[in-house]
Design a protein around this motif. Structure first.
Motif, short mmCIF file in Angstrom:
data_model
loop_
_atom_site.label_atom_id
_atom_site.label_comp_id
_atom_site.label_asym_id
_atom_site.label_seq_id
_atom_site.Cartn_x
_atom_site.Cartn_y
_atom_site.Cartn_z
N CYS A 1 26.73 40.07 32.89
CA CYS A 1 26.16 41.14 32.06
C CYS A 1 24.92 40.61 31.34
O CYS A 1 24.98 39.55 30.71
CB CYS A 1 27.22 41.57 31.05
SG CYS A 1 26.62 42.74 29.82
N THR B 1 34.11 44.52 35.52
CA THR B 1 33.52 45.87 35.42
C THR B 1 34.64 46.90 35.40
O THR B 1 35.68 46.70 36.03
CB THR B 1 32.54 46.15 36.58
OG1 THR B 1 31.97 47.46 36.39
CG2 THR B 1 33.19 46.08 37.93
N LEU B 2 34.44 47.98 34.66
CA LEU B 2 35.47 49.01 34.60
C LEU B 2 35.64 49.68 35.96
O LEU B 2 36.73 50.09 36.33
CB LEU B 2 35.13 50.07 33.56
CG LEU B 2 35.23 49.63 32.10
CD1 LEU B 2 34.89 50.79 31.18
CD2 LEU B 2 36.62 49.10 31.79
N CYS C 1 31.60 44.27 26.72
CA CYS C 1 30.75 44.89 25.70
C CYS C 1 30.46 46.37 25.96
O CYS C 1 29.87 47.04 25.12
CB CYS C 1 29.44 44.12 25.56
SG CYS C 1 28.26 44.38 26.91
N GLY C 2 30.85 46.89 27.12
CA GLY C 2 30.66 48.30 27.40
C GLY C 2 29.28 48.66 27.92
O GLY C 2 29.00 49.83 28.17
N ARG C 3 28.40 47.66 28.12
CA ARG C 3 27.08 47.97 28.65
C ARG C 3 27.19 48.60 30.02
O ARG C 3 27.91 48.13 30.89
CB ARG C 3 26.22 46.71 28.76
CG ARG C 3 24.85 46.97 29.39
CD ARG C 3 24.21 45.69 29.88
NE ARG C 3 22.95 45.95 30.55
CZ ARG C 3 22.84 46.13 31.87
NH1 ARG C 3 23.89 46.07 32.65
NH2 ARG C 3 21.67 46.36 32.40
N GLU C 4 26.44 49.68 30.26
CA GLU C 4 26.41 50.31 31.56
C GLU C 4 25.04 50.11 32.17
O GLU C 4 24.02 50.24 31.48
CB GLU C 4 26.70 51.80 31.45
CG GLU C 4 26.77 52.49 32.80
CD GLU C 4 27.33 53.91 32.74
OE1 GLU C 4 27.69 54.35 31.64
OE2 GLU C 4 27.40 54.55 33.79
N VAL D 1 30.10 48.98 34.43
CA VAL D 1 30.35 49.01 32.99
C VAL D 1 31.04 47.71 32.61
O VAL D 1 32.14 47.43 33.09
CB VAL D 1 31.23 50.22 32.58
CG1 VAL D 1 31.49 50.20 31.08
CG2 VAL D 1 30.57 51.53 33.00
N CYS D 2 30.38 46.92 31.78
CA CYS D 2 30.92 45.63 31.37
C CYS D 2 32.22 45.82 30.58
O CYS D 2 32.25 46.58 29.61
CB CYS D 2 29.88 44.89 30.53
SG CYS D 2 30.47 43.33 29.85
N VAL D 3 33.27 45.13 30.99
CA VAL D 3 34.55 45.23 30.31
C VAL D 3 34.46 44.67 28.89
O VAL D 3 35.09 45.18 27.97
CB VAL D 3 35.65 44.49 31.12
CG1 VAL D 3 36.91 44.32 30.32
CG2 VAL D 3 35.94 45.23 32.42
#
Ligand code: ZN
Length: 97
Positions: A63, A87-88, A41-44, A37-39
């Motif tokens: 990402c 990444t989260l 933009c939140g893309r998973e 999970v991109c820190v």
């Protein structure tokens, strides 16, 4: 960056499968299907879907949505440095007995 430089940069982009062997060495399991999970933009998406640059100093995985750095890997003769702050989380599958 001019058009030729942009084309050259694009030609050097791989996907996360390009570093599957190295990630297996680091984590001991196949990481290509690990969700990230991109820190920024939140893309998973699976680690294999990240834009992978192996010609940078070290290896950089970005990402595909916002191009932020998700993972950085630097290898020295005695160690491997992993920067995963982009990444989260990483998910390591357990080996079944
Ligand atoms: Zn992103």
């Amino acid at each position: 960056m001019n058009d030729m430089q942009a084309d050259l940069a694009q030609a050097l982009v791989l996907d996360g499968n390009a570093v599957a062997g190295l990630l297996d060495e680091i984590f001991g399991v196949d990481m290509t299907a690990s969700p990230t999970v991109c820190v920024q933009c939140g893309r998973e998406g699976d680690l294999a879907t990240l834009l992978t640059f192996t010609h940078a100093p070290g290896i950089v995985l970005r990402c595909p949505a916002c191009e932020s750095v998700v993972l950085r890997i630097v290898q020295t003769p005695g160690a491997i440095y992993l920067d995963a702050r982009g990444t989260l989380y990483l998910c390591l599958g357990r080996r079944l007995p």
